[in-house]
Scaffold this motif. Structure first.
Motif, PDB file in Angstrom:
ATOM      1  N   UNK A   1       0.834  -1.210   0.000  1.00  0.00           N
ATOM      2  CA  UNK A   1       0.000   0.000   0.000  1.00  0.00           C
ATOM      3  C   UNK A   1       0.868   1.260   0.000  1.00  0.00           C
ATOM      4  N   UNK A   2       1.920   1.260   0.831  1.00  0.00           N
ATOM      5  CA  UNK A   2       2.783   2.431   0.894  1.00  0.00           C
ATOM      6  C   UNK A   2       3.495   2.660  -0.440  1.00  0.00           C
ATOM      7  N   UNK A   3       3.919   1.581  -1.057  1.00  0.00           N
ATOM      8  CA  UNK A   3       4.596   1.680  -2.351  1.00  0.00           C
ATOM      9  C   UNK A   3       3.663   2.254  -3.402  1.00  0.00           C
ATOM     10  N   UNK A   4       2.429   1.761  -3.433  1.00  0.00           N
ATOM     11  CA  UNK A   4       1.477   2.226  -4.444  1.00  0.00           C
ATOM     12  C   UNK A   4       1.087   3.675  -4.184  1.00  0.00           C
ATOM     13  N   UNK A   5       0.927   4.037  -2.919  1.00  0.00           N
ATOM     14  CA  UNK A   5       0.575   5.420  -2.592  1.00  0.00           C
ATOM     15  C   UNK A   5       1.682   6.376  -3.023  1.00  0.00           C
TER      16      UNK A   5
ATOM     17  N   UNK B   1       1.773  -5.651 -11.368  1.00  0.00           N
ATOM     18  CA  UNK B   1       1.944  -7.097 -11.319  1.00  0.00           C
ATOM     19  C   UNK B   1       2.728  -7.576 -10.118  1.00  0.00           C
ATOM     20  N   UNK B   2       3.738  -6.795  -9.711  1.00  0.00           N
ATOM     21  CA  UNK B   2       4.599  -7.223  -8.596  1.00  0.00           C
ATOM     22  C   UNK B   2       3.885  -7.103  -7.258  1.00  0.00           C
ATOM     23  N   UNK B   3       3.192  -5.972  -7.047  1.00  0.00           N
ATOM     24  CA  UNK B   3       2.552  -5.734  -5.752  1.00  0.00           C
ATOM     25  C   UNK B   3       1.209  -6.430  -5.628  1.00  0.00           C
ATOM     26  N   UNK B   4       0.494  -6.556  -6.733  1.00  0.00           N
ATOM     27  CA  UNK B   4      -0.878  -7.066  -6.677  1.00  0.00           C
ATOM     28  C   UNK B   4      -1.066  -8.257  -7.628  1.00  0.00           C
ATOM     29  N   UNK B   5      -0.321  -9.337  -7.407  1.00  0.00           N
ATOM     30  CA  UNK B   5      -0.431 -10.496  -8.301  1.00  0.00           C
ATOM     31  C   UNK B   5      -1.810 -11.142  -8.270  1.00  0.00           C
ATOM     32  N   UNK B   6      -2.492 -11.044  -7.139  1.00  0.00           N
ATOM     33  CA  UNK B   6      -3.838 -11.617  -7.074  1.00  0.00           C
ATOM     34  C   UNK B   6      -4.802 -10.892  -7.987  1.00  0.00           C
ATOM     35  N   UNK B   7      -4.663  -9.570  -8.093  1.00  0.00           N
ATOM     36  CA  UNK B   7      -5.527  -8.786  -8.973  1.00  0.00           C
ATOM     37  C   UNK B   7      -5.210  -9.060 -10.434  1.00  0.00           C
ATOM     38  N   UNK B   8      -3.927  -8.899 -10.808  1.00  0.00           N
ATOM     39  CA  UNK B   8      -3.583  -9.034 -12.219  1.00  0.00           C
ATOM     40  C   UNK B   8      -3.628 -10.481 -12.685  1.00  0.00           C
ATOM     41  N   UNK B   9      -3.340 -11.417 -11.770  1.00  0.00           N
ATOM     42  CA  UNK B   9      -3.439 -12.817 -12.145  1.00  0.00           C
ATOM     43  C   UNK B   9      -4.868 -13.241 -12.436  1.00  0.00           C
ATOM     44  N   UNK B  10      -5.804 -12.657 -11.720  1.00  0.00           N
ATOM     45  CA  UNK B  10      -7.215 -13.018 -11.897  1.00  0.00           C
ATOM     46  C   UNK B  10      -7.877 -12.194 -12.997  1.00  0.00           C
TER      47      UNK B  10
ATOM     48  N   UNK C   1      -5.392  -9.608  -2.977  1.00  0.00           N
ATOM     49  CA  UNK C   1      -4.664  -9.246  -4.192  1.00  0.00           C
ATOM     50  C   UNK C   1      -3.168  -9.117  -3.991  1.00  0.00           C
ATOM     51  N   UNK C   2      -2.720  -8.980  -2.741  1.00  0.00           N
ATOM     52  CA  UNK C   2      -1.318  -8.651  -2.475  1.00  0.00           C
ATOM     53  C   UNK C   2      -0.441  -9.896  -2.515  1.00  0.00           C
ATOM     54  N   UNK C   3       0.856  -9.687  -2.823  1.00  0.00           N
ATOM     55  CA  UNK C   3       1.813 -10.785  -2.804  1.00  0.00           C
ATOM     56  C   UNK C   3       2.260 -11.117  -1.389  1.00  0.00           C
ATOM     57  N   UNK C   4       3.072 -12.147  -1.232  1.00  0.00           N
ATOM     58  CA  UNK C   4       3.471 -12.604   0.103  1.00  0.00           C
ATOM     59  C   UNK C   4       4.974 -12.493   0.350  1.00  0.00           C
ATOM     60  N   UNK C   5       5.699 -11.673  -0.453  1.00  0.00           N
ATOM     61  CA  UNK C   5       7.131 -11.519  -0.256  1.00  0.00           C
ATOM     62  C   UNK C   5       7.389 -10.231   0.513  1.00  0.00           C
TER      63      UNK C   5
END
Length: 468
Positions: free
Chosen positions: A27-31, A96-105, A410-414
Motif C-alpha cells: 500500500x505504501x509503495x502504491x501510494x 503485477x509485482x505488488x498485486x499479483x492476485x488482482x492481475x493474475x485473476x 490481491x497482495x503478494x506474500x514476499x
C-alpha cells in the motif's frame, strides 16, 4: 471455559482475519508511486492545450512573446514527460509485482485499456519530439498542429487509466464462475458506466493543477519585480484554463456523486461522516469519529441530504447500516474528501473574484496579496487532487475490486522484498525530483540571462559559426 478446540478455533479465526504481512508495504509503495506520478500525468493531459493556445496566439498576432513562451513551455513539458515516463514504467511493473492476485485473476479483463494507454503514450512521445525539433524547421501553421496529437493522445491515455480505476469501483464486463473469470468483454470494461464521469472529474482537475502551477511561477516572478509582458501573458493564459476548470469542477464532482448511496454506500457514509442514518442528514464540516461517536464537527442541518442526496429530507445511509468489516478508514476518507472540497471551493471563489474585478477595470495583478495567493494556488491544487484520490481509493477499502475482491486477496506474500522495494523507490523518486528541480531551475536561470535557446548536441550549426 477455554478448551483446546475453542483456542484452536479462535487462532484460526485470527489468522484468517489478519492482514497479510505484505499488505502494508504494498500500500505504501502504491501510494508513493501513484501520488508522485499523478502530478506529472496532469501536466501531460493539460499542458499541451496551453502550449497550443499560446503558440496559436503567437502565429496569429505575430507575437514573439507568445512564441517564446510556447517554446519554453514545450521544453519544460519534455523534462516532465521524461521523468513521467520513468514513474509510469515503474507503475506498470508494480501492478503485477505488488498485486499479483488482482492481475493474475483480472489481467485479461484489464488488458485492452492498458494496451491503448501504452500506445497513446508512445504516440505522445513521438509528436512531442516532432514539435520540439520542429522550431525553425517546419512551416509555422503545420508546426503548431503537431501539438494537437500530443493533447489528444494525452487525453486518451488518461481516459484508459481512469477507465480501469472506474472499473475497480464498479466492475463489469466479465463473469466469475467457480473463481475463474470468463466471458470477458473488453469494450464493456473500457466504456463502463463510471468511466466518463470519473475521467471528466480527473480531466478538469488536471487543468486546475497544471494551470495554477504554471500561473504561480509567473506570479512569483511578478512578486520579484518582473512585471513585463512575458510574465503577464505567462500568467493569464494558464490562469484562464485553471479558472474555467475551477468553476466547472464542483458541478462535475456533484454529478459524479449521483447514485453513490447505491454503488458504494460505505464510501458515501465516510465522506459525510454519517455514523448513523439521520433524516434529514446534516452537513458535517470537520470532525472525526472516536469510539463510534462523531466529535469536533460543525453540523449544518439539512444541507447534507441536499448535497449528497439531492433532497431536503432523504437521509444519507449511515455506517450503522453497513457490516463493520466493510467499513473503510472513516476518518482519513472524510478528512481527505473535505480537504478536496474545501480547497476546490476556495480556488473557485478566488478565480471568480479575479475575473469580476478585471471586468470592473481593477487589475489584481497589481496587488501583492493576490500574487501571493496565486503563488500558493498551485500547491493547493496539488493537495486538492491528492486528497481527492485518497478519498476515492481509501473510501473503496477494504475492496480492491468493489464487491468482488478484497485488497488482502490481491497482495503478494514476499514481505521483506516489498520493504526493500519501497526504500529503493523512495530513493529513486527523490533523486528524480531533485534532478527535475535542478534542470528546470537551470533552464529558468539561463532564460532570465537572455539565452534565446538552450544548446543541443544535435542542433544544426548556424552558418555564421561554420564560416568561423
Amino acid at each position: 471455559m477455554l478448551t483446546p478446540d475453542v483456542v484452536t478455533a479462535a487462532l484460526v479465526h485470527l489468522a484468517t482475519e489478519a492482514e497479510p504481512a505484505g499488505l502494508m508495504p504494498a500500500r505504501q509503495q502504491m501510494a508513493l508511486s501513484l501520488g508522485w506520478h499523478i502530478i506529472l500525468a496532469c501536466f501531460g493531459v493539460a499542458f499541451p492545450a496551453m502550449i497550443f493556445v499560446m503558440h496559436l496566439r503567437g502565429i496569429r498576432r505575430n507575437d514573439p512573446v507568445a512564441l517564446g513562451l510556447a517554446q519554453r513551455w514545450a521544453k519544460v513539458s519534455a523534462v516532465l514527460f521524461a521523468i513521467g515516463a520513468v514513474s509510469g514504467t515503474v507503475l506498470s511493473f508494480e501492478m503485477g509485482v505488488l498485486w499479483p492476485g488482482l492481475m493474475g485473476t483480472y489481467g485479461d479483463v484489464l488488458g485492452l485499456p492498458f494496451a491503448f494507454e501504452g500506445l497513446a503514450f508512445f504516440l505522445e512521445a513521438i509528436f512531442l519530439g516532432i514539435y520540439l525539433y520542429g522550431w525553425g524547421r517546419m512551416p509555422p501553421k503545420r508546426h503548431v498542429l503537431m501539438v494537437l496529437p500530443m493533447a489528444i493522445t494525452g487525453v486518451i491515455g488518461a481516459y484508459c487509466v481512469l477507465a480501469v480505476n472506474a472499473w475497480m469501483n464498479a466492475p463489469t464486463g466479465f463473469s466469475l464462475v467457480g473463481g475463474e473469470v470468463t466471458d470477458v468483454q473488453p469494450w464493456a470494461v473500457l466504456f463502463n458506466q463510471q468511466a466518463f464521469l470519473q475521467f471528466a472529474h480527473m480531466w478538469v482537475g488536471a487543468y486546475m493543477l497544471a494551470g495554477f502551477c504554471v500561473a504561480g511561477v509567473y506570479a512569483v516572478g511578478m512578486l520579484r519585480g518582473r512585471r513585463d509582458a512575458h510574465h503577464r501573458l505567462g500568467f493569464i493564459v494558464p490562469f484562464a484554463f485553471a479558472s474555467i476548470a475551477a468553476v466547472t469542477q464542483p458541478f462535475v464532482g456533484h454529478v459524479l456523486g449521483f447514485g453513490l448511496d447505491e454503488r458504494q454506500p460505505a464510501k458515501l457514509a465516510a465522506f459525510e461522516l454519517a455514523e448513523t442514518t439521520e433524516s434529514p442528514s446534516p452537513l458535517r464540516l470537520g470532525g472525526i469519529l472516536v469510539d463510534g461517536e462523531v466529535r469536533y464537527s460543525i453540523d449544518i442541518p439539512v444541507l447534507g441530504s441536499l448535497i449528497a442526496m439531492n433532497s431536503p429530507d432523504k437521509p444519507v445511509p449511515g455506517l450503522d447500516t453497513i457490516p463493520e468489516e466493510d467499513h473503510p478508514p472513516v476518518n482519513l476518507t472524510h478528512l481527505a474528501f473535505q480537504t478536496m472540497v474545501g480547497i476546490g471551493t476556495l480556488l473557485a471563489a478566488a478565480v471568480v473574484l479575479f475575473w469580476v474585478q478585471r471586468r470592473r477595470g481593477r487589475d489584481l495583478l497589481q496587488r501583492r496579496w493576490f500574487l501571493r495567493f496565486a503563488a500558493v494556488a498551485g500547491p493547493l491544487a496539488v493537495i486538492a487532487l491528492e486528497s481527492g484520490w485518497i478519498a476515492t481509493e481509501v473510501g473503496r477499502q477494504p475492496w480492491i475490486v468493489y464487491g468482488v475482491m478484497r485488497t488482502p486477496e490481491a497482495v503478494g506474500d514476499y514481505t521483506a522484498s516489498l520493504w526493500w522495494l519501497l526504500g529503493i523507490t523512495f530513493v529513486v523518486y527523490t533523486a528524480m525530483t531533485v534532478g527535475a528541480v535542478v534542470v528546470l531551475r537551470s533552464m529558468a536561470r539561463r532564460w532570465r540571462e537572455g539565452a534565446v535557446d538552450l544548446p543541443s548536441p544535435y542542433a544544426p550549426v548556424p552558418a555564421a559559426e561554420e564560416e568561423r
